[in-house]
Design a protein around this motif. Structure first.
Motif, PDB file in Angstrom:
ATOM      1  N   MET A 263       0.827  -1.204   0.000  1.00 18.61           N
ATOM      2  CA  MET A 263       0.000   0.000   0.000  1.00 18.61           C
ATOM      3  C   MET A 263       0.858   1.250   0.000  1.00 18.61           C
ATOM      4  O   MET A 263       0.601   2.195  -0.748  1.00 18.61           O
ATOM      5  N   ILE A 264       1.901   1.267   0.843  1.00 13.24           N
ATOM      6  CA  ILE A 264       2.677   2.493   1.002  1.00 13.24           C
ATOM      7  C   ILE A 264       3.724   2.632  -0.089  1.00 13.24           C
ATOM      8  O   ILE A 264       3.815   3.663  -0.750  1.00 13.24           O
ATOM      9  N   THR A 265       4.532   1.572  -0.290  1.00 12.57           N
ATOM     10  CA  THR A 265       5.691   1.720  -1.165  1.00 12.57           C
ATOM     11  C   THR A 265       5.331   1.549  -2.636  1.00 12.57           C
ATOM     12  O   THR A 265       5.798   2.297  -3.477  1.00 12.57           O
ATOM     13  N   VAL A 266       4.490   0.538  -2.955  1.00 10.19           N
ATOM     14  CA  VAL A 266       4.270   0.238  -4.368  1.00 10.19           C
ATOM     15  C   VAL A 266       3.143   1.087  -4.955  1.00 10.19           C
ATOM     16  O   VAL A 266       3.322   1.759  -5.961  1.00 10.19           O
ATOM     17  N   PHE A 267       1.963   1.042  -4.323  1.00  8.17           N
ATOM     18  CA  PHE A 267       0.822   1.715  -4.953  1.00  8.17           C
ATOM     19  C   PHE A 267       0.658   3.162  -4.483  1.00  8.17           C
ATOM     20  O   PHE A 267       0.261   4.024  -5.251  1.00  8.17           O
ATOM     21  N   GLY A 268       0.952   3.407  -3.223  1.00  2.00           N
ATOM     22  CA  GLY A 268       0.887   4.778  -2.728  1.00  2.00           C
ATOM     23  C   GLY A 268      -0.514   5.171  -2.275  1.00  2.00           C
ATOM     24  O   GLY A 268      -1.515   4.721  -2.831  1.00  2.00           O
ATOM     25  N   PHE A 269      -0.572   6.002  -1.242  1.00  2.00           N
ATOM     26  CA  PHE A 269      -1.870   6.434  -0.690  1.00  2.00           C
ATOM     27  C   PHE A 269      -2.711   7.171  -1.712  1.00  2.00           C
ATOM     28  O   PHE A 269      -3.923   7.031  -1.760  1.00  2.00           O
ATOM     29  N   GLU A 270      -2.031   8.000  -2.509  1.00  2.00           N
ATOM     30  CA  GLU A 270      -2.722   8.808  -3.502  1.00  2.00           C
ATOM     31  C   GLU A 270      -3.605   7.911  -4.392  1.00  2.00           C
ATOM     32  O   GLU A 270      -4.779   8.194  -4.615  1.00  2.00           O
ATOM     33  N   TYR A 271      -2.995   6.807  -4.857  1.00  5.37           N
ATOM     34  CA  TYR A 271      -3.714   5.878  -5.739  1.00  5.37           C
ATOM     35  C   TYR A 271      -4.844   5.170  -4.990  1.00  5.37           C
ATOM     36  O   TYR A 271      -5.982   5.120  -5.444  1.00  5.37           O
ATOM     37  N   ILE A 272      -4.513   4.658  -3.798  1.00  6.00           N
ATOM     38  CA  ILE A 272      -5.477   3.808  -3.097  1.00  6.00           C
ATOM     39  C   ILE A 272      -6.665   4.615  -2.595  1.00  6.00           C
ATOM     40  O   ILE A 272      -7.818   4.211  -2.731  1.00  6.00           O
ATOM     41  N   PHE A 273      -6.387   5.788  -2.000  1.00  3.75           N
ATOM     42  CA  PHE A 273      -7.481   6.492  -1.335  1.00  3.75           C
ATOM     43  C   PHE A 273      -8.154   7.550  -2.212  1.00  3.75           C
ATOM     44  O   PHE A 273      -9.340   7.803  -2.058  1.00  3.75           O
ATOM     45  N   GLU A 280     -13.703   2.548   2.088  1.00  3.92           N
ATOM     46  CA  GLU A 280     -14.885   2.311   2.926  1.00  3.92           C
ATOM     47  C   GLU A 280     -15.276   0.836   2.958  1.00  3.92           C
ATOM     48  O   GLU A 280     -15.567   0.277   4.012  1.00  3.92           O
ATOM     49  N   ALA A 281     -15.240   0.204   1.777  1.00  3.21           N
ATOM     50  CA  ALA A 281     -15.623  -1.210   1.696  1.00  3.21           C
ATOM     51  C   ALA A 281     -14.683  -2.069   2.517  1.00  3.21           C
ATOM     52  O   ALA A 281     -15.116  -2.973   3.251  1.00  3.21           O
ATOM     53  N   VAL A 282     -13.362  -1.778   2.439  1.00  2.00           N
ATOM     54  CA  VAL A 282     -12.412  -2.626   3.158  1.00  2.00           C
ATOM     55  C   VAL A 282     -12.546  -2.414   4.665  1.00  2.00           C
ATOM     56  O   VAL A 282     -12.432  -3.370   5.443  1.00  2.00           O
ATOM     57  N   VAL A 283     -12.808  -1.170   5.087  1.00  2.52           N
ATOM     58  CA  VAL A 283     -12.982  -0.945   6.531  1.00  2.52           C
ATOM     59  C   VAL A 283     -14.218  -1.698   7.029  1.00  2.52           C
ATOM     60  O   VAL A 283     -14.215  -2.266   8.124  1.00  2.52           O
ATOM     61  N   TRP A 284     -15.261  -1.757   6.214  1.00  2.00           N
ATOM     62  CA  TRP A 284     -16.427  -2.570   6.595  1.00  2.00           C
ATOM     63  C   TRP A 284     -16.054  -4.044   6.717  1.00  2.00           C
ATOM     64  O   TRP A 284     -16.458  -4.721   7.666  1.00  2.00           O
ATOM     65  N   LEU A 285     -15.262  -4.525   5.748  1.00  3.11           N
ATOM     66  CA  LEU A 285     -14.803  -5.915   5.784  1.00  3.11           C
ATOM     67  C   LEU A 285     -14.040  -6.179   7.084  1.00  3.11           C
ATOM     68  O   LEU A 285     -14.250  -7.195   7.763  1.00  3.11           O
ATOM     69  N   ALA A 286     -13.164  -5.222   7.450  1.00  8.51           N
ATOM     70  CA  ALA A 286     -12.379  -5.364   8.672  1.00  8.51           C
ATOM     71  C   ALA A 286     -13.280  -5.346   9.901  1.00  8.51           C
ATOM     72  O   ALA A 286     -13.064  -6.102  10.853  1.00  8.51           O
ATOM     73  N   THR A 287     -14.307  -4.480   9.872  1.00  7.10           N
ATOM     74  CA  THR A 287     -15.246  -4.416  10.995  1.00  7.10           C
ATOM     75  C   THR A 287     -15.903  -5.772  11.206  1.00  7.10           C
ATOM     76  O   THR A 287     -15.988  -6.277  12.336  1.00  7.10           O
ATOM     77  N   ALA A 322      -5.141   0.199   8.717  1.00  4.62           N
ATOM     78  CA  ALA A 322      -4.344   0.585   7.558  1.00  4.62           C
ATOM     79  C   ALA A 322      -5.207   1.212   6.473  1.00  4.62           C
ATOM     80  O   ALA A 322      -4.754   2.071   5.733  1.00  4.62           O
ATOM     81  N   TRP A 323      -6.468   0.782   6.378  1.00  5.17           N
ATOM     82  CA  TRP A 323      -7.322   1.262   5.298  1.00  5.17           C
ATOM     83  C   TRP A 323      -8.160   2.471   5.671  1.00  5.17           C
ATOM     84  O   TRP A 323      -8.969   2.932   4.878  1.00  5.17           O
ATOM     85  N   LEU A 324      -8.011   2.970   6.929  1.00  5.14           N
ATOM     86  CA  LEU A 324      -8.787   4.157   7.300  1.00  5.14           C
ATOM     87  C   LEU A 324      -8.356   5.367   6.474  1.00  5.14           C
ATOM     88  O   LEU A 324      -9.137   6.277   6.247  1.00  5.14           O
ATOM     89  N   GLY A 325      -7.096   5.372   6.058  1.00  7.82           N
ATOM     90  CA  GLY A 325      -6.642   6.442   5.176  1.00  7.82           C
ATOM     91  C   GLY A 325      -6.205   7.687   5.912  1.00  7.82           C
ATOM     92  O   GLY A 325      -6.151   8.751   5.321  1.00  7.82           O
ATOM     93  N   GLY A 329      -4.695   6.164  11.933  1.00  7.80           N
ATOM     94  CA  GLY A 329      -5.074   4.780  11.627  1.00  7.80           C
ATOM     95  C   GLY A 329      -3.866   3.965  11.238  1.00  7.80           C
ATOM     96  O   GLY A 329      -3.656   2.851  11.745  1.00  7.80           O
ATOM     97  N   MET A 330      -3.019   4.508  10.351  1.00 13.29           N
ATOM     98  CA  MET A 330      -1.840   3.767   9.905  1.00 13.29           C
ATOM     99  C   MET A 330      -0.855   3.582  11.054  1.00 13.29           C
ATOM    100  O   MET A 330      -0.271   2.512  11.225  1.00 13.29           O
ATOM    101  N   THR A 331      -0.678   4.646  11.882  1.00 10.76           N
ATOM    102  CA  THR A 331       0.178   4.516  13.064  1.00 10.76           C
ATOM    103  C   THR A 331      -0.325   3.397  13.958  1.00 10.76           C
ATOM    104  O   THR A 331       0.451   2.550  14.428  1.00 10.76           O
ATOM    105  N   GLY A 332      -1.648   3.381  14.188  1.00  8.78           N
ATOM    106  CA  GLY A 332      -2.244   2.337  15.019  1.00  8.78           C
ATOM    107  C   GLY A 332      -1.997   0.965  14.432  1.00  8.78           C
ATOM    108  O   GLY A 332      -1.652   0.023  15.154  1.00  8.78           O
ATOM    109  N   ALA A 333      -2.145   0.834  13.090  1.00  7.38           N
ATOM    110  CA  ALA A 333      -1.974  -0.479  12.466  1.00  7.38           C
ATOM    111  C   ALA A 333      -0.544  -0.965  12.632  1.00  7.38           C
ATOM    112  O   ALA A 333      -0.310  -2.131  12.971  1.00  7.38           O
ATOM    113  N   ILE A 334       0.431  -0.050  12.423  1.00  4.83           N
ATOM    114  CA  ILE A 334       1.838  -0.471  12.521  1.00  4.83           C
ATOM    115  C   ILE A 334       2.210  -0.772  13.975  1.00  4.83           C
ATOM    116  O   ILE A 334       2.862  -1.774  14.272  1.00  4.83           O
ATOM    117  N   LEU A 335       1.743   0.085  14.902  1.00  9.72           N
ATOM    118  CA  LEU A 335       2.028  -0.164  16.318  1.00  9.72           C
ATOM    119  C   LEU A 335       1.361  -1.466  16.773  1.00  9.72           C
ATOM    120  O   LEU A 335       1.931  -2.244  17.536  1.00  9.72           O
TER     121      LEU A 335
END
Lengths: 496, 134
Positions: A263-273, A280-287, A322-325, A329-335
């Protein structure tokens, strides 16, 4: 250029070779070789982490070939941390597991240590590499070794559980490989940084989109994101306990690392979000994953299965974060990646001690465990508190980041799921504690009334030291989580 | 898009259609078949489909094998046009992928043998029944 980055991966690989050969000379020798290999690996990982914090990202060229043509190890703050985590957990687990291995698989110790080292080599390689295809090969090395391990212990259910694990593992890895194929069609490169540079100008390409989706599905299957989790509980509970202690904290977490890396290195936030709007769909999946993991854990009566479903639940935390954008959220995911690896390791160390002393760990086998195994239970309780999220254990702090990230993104359902799952975990662990504390053990009930004296039957000292040390580290990491975020995670996220 | 538009699309990109069909056959066998060996065969078809996909993306029409000719006759330094040669890299990658799939197949076969030795059956429903009796 120093060679520590290569040494992290090569030390356990060489040790695997020699540990396999050493069995012909002396049984115990392969254990010492394994310890040595992992100690060298952990030391190198520590060196690399210090170097990365001081002077930034290391690019290690394999055999001196430059990046887009050759394969490079690219170690920045994120994977330097994960490398130390993997090699450290693998080393400590090996120290704690000597007696478990003697007990469970005494006839095939040499093969156990060899496969164990190859598994760790694969994990370290996945984390260190900067090449997409190299990543696939190393994922398959980890998977192949874990297939063999799952089949090693339980003669009744092991082989079938392992075979089902293979079917799903192959589907996951193949989807990832296919995704890499699509990216290669568009970019003509396999180096992560190079691919990232090229697709930065290809955001509207449907080939890149298909590649992205296939890679993500592959990685999600491998990390057991609900509903692709079915293989995990059986595979982890039928493998030898010395192996489930290392596969449970590490395998799924390394796959989360791969997801974050892509997500971070290859595709980049700009592309994903901004281009895709999938968040939104992935965060629902995670929920759903968080809630389903918790509910399924409640339905189990075997401690191994309960812990396995808690992993399914925790995977939802990290994927959602990670998908909250946003940065919290990303800090929380990595921690949480760091914390959850340690918490799960601490829980499974406790589990390993119980398996060693009791054999079976169905809930009704655990009666009176607080008086029989007080030291094991101390470690287990701290780990359980951390899973629930009680401060000052580390689980609290990563959950805090995740929840504040969810509020920032307006994903209130995800925040609610985090809180509900904490409650479910609290209920779950207090159910276990109640059995361990208030119900006296069955052999005691037979002796009639009055004799409340219980003989202590603790696990060996080496196992106790490791399990309590790791549980203590949960509090230390919790107290210093501000420092970890400031020196590792935030500089990493700002340096993208 | 009408039916007439789809057929040229299939013909033009027949390699992709072929690999998708093979992949789905493999996936179907892995999910729907009851016999473990049939599932394993499905798994192999699934992996082979992806190998074929990679091999086909290396192909260029009108190109030849990636071996540079006439190097020793003094023409070796003449300009080499990438378009004259097919791309060997995906093929080389697939050598590794074939090794991986053979290794996986071997482990899976060994497990199937283990299961057969213990239960004398490879039908999944019978295995489930036997396991639930324990």
């Amino acid at each position: 250029m120093n060679n520590y980055p290569a040494l992290i991966v090569i030390a356990p690989l060489l040790a695997a070779l020699f540990a396999g050969l050493a069995v012909w000379i002396e049984d115990r020798l392969s254990y010492y070789i394994a310890i040595l290999g992992l100690a060298v690996s952990s030391f190198s990982a520590l060196k690399v982490l210090i170097q990365v914090i001081e002077s930034g990202t290391i690019q290690y060229k394999m055999a001196g070939w430059d990046a887009p043509v050759g394969i490079e190890y690219r170690i920045d703050l994120l994977n330097a941390m994960v490398l130390l985590l993997i090699s450290g957990i693998a080393l400590f687990n090996l120290i704690a597991s000597y007696k478990n291995v003697e007990q469970e698989i005494s006839d095939r110790k040499g093969s156990f240590y060899t496969i164990y080292l190859l598994f760790v080599t694969g994990l370290l390689g996945v984390t260190a590499t900067g090449d997409l295809f190299n990543l696939y090969v190393l994922i398959e090395i980890t998977s192949l070794t874990s297939y063999a391990m799952v089949a090693l212990s339980d003669k009744d259910r092991g082989p079938l559980a392992s075979l089902n694990y293979i079917f799903i593992g192959v589907i996951g890895a193949s989807f990832y490989l296919l995704g890499v194929g699509y990216l290669y069609m568009k970019t003509g490169s396999l180096n992560m940084m190079d691919v990232a540079d090229i697709i930065a100008s290809q955001h509207d390409s449907s080939t890149v989109l298909v590649g992205f989706i296939l890679c993500m599905i592959g990685v999600w299957i491998k990390m057991a994101l609900f509903p692709m989790h079915v293989w995990l509980p059986n595979a982890y509970s039928y493998s030898p306990v010395a192996f489930s202690r290392v596969v449970a904290p590490l395998m799924t977490k390394v796959m989360v690392y791969v997801m974050i890396r892509l997500m971070i290195t290859v595709f980049g936030f700009e592309y994903i979000f901004n281009t895709l709007h999938l968040s939104e769909a992935v965060v629902w999946l995670a929920t759903i994953a968080v809630l389903a993991g918790g509910v399924l854990a409640l339905a189990q009566d075997n401690l191994k299965k309960i812990l396995a479903y808690i992993i399914v639940c925790e995977i939802g935390y990290m994927v959602g974060g990670a998908w909250l954008g946003n940065q919290s959220g990303m800090t929380g995911a990595i921690l949480h990646l760091l914390n959850d690896a340690l918490m799960t390791f601490a829980l499974f160390l406790g589990l390993g001690n119980m398996v060693y002393m009791l054999g079976k760990v169905k809930l009704n086998n655990l009666q009176g465990l607080f008086s029989r195994m007080p030291w094991t239970m101390t470690g287990f309780v701290v780990a359980a508190f951390s899973i629930v999220g009680v401060p000052p254990t580390c689980g609290f702090f990563s959950k805090w980041y995740l929840i504040s990230g969810a509020f920032e993104a307006g994903a209130y359902h995800f925040a609610a799921a985090l809180i509900i799952s904490s409650l479910i975990c609290a209920i779950l662990f207090f159910k276990v504690f109640e059995i361990c504390f208030f119900q006296s053990s069955p052999d005691l009930q037979g002796q009639g009334h009055g004799h409340k004296f219980q003989v202590m039957a603790e696990a060996p000292v080496s196992m106790l030291i490791v399990s309590n040390l790791v549980s203590f580290s949960l509090i230390v990491v919790g107290v210093f989580s501000g420092t970890i975020v400031k020196t590792i995670i935030l500089p990493f996220l700002q340096g993208i | 898009m009408g039916m007439t538009d789809i057929i040229p699309l299939i013909v033009a990109k027949y390699n992709y259609w072929l690999f998708v069909v093979l992949m789905m056959i493999g996936l179907y066998a892995m999910i729907a078949k009851n016999n473990l060996i049939k599932k394993l065969v499905g798994m192999n078809i699934f992996q082979t489909a992806i190998i074929l996909f990679y091999v086909s993306i290396g192909y260029k029409s009108g190109a030849t094998l990636p071996i540079i000719q006439n190097v020793h006759e003094g023409h070796g330094h003449a300009a080499i046009h990438a378009a004259d040669y097919i791309n060997p890299l995906p093929h080389v990658l697939m050598l590794t992928a074939i090794v991986v799939s053979v290794a996986t197949f071997g482990v899976a076969m060994a497990l199937a043998v283990k299961i057969y030795q213990r239960y004398h059956t490879l039908e999944e429903d019978e295995l489930r029944m036997r396991l639930s009796e324990k």
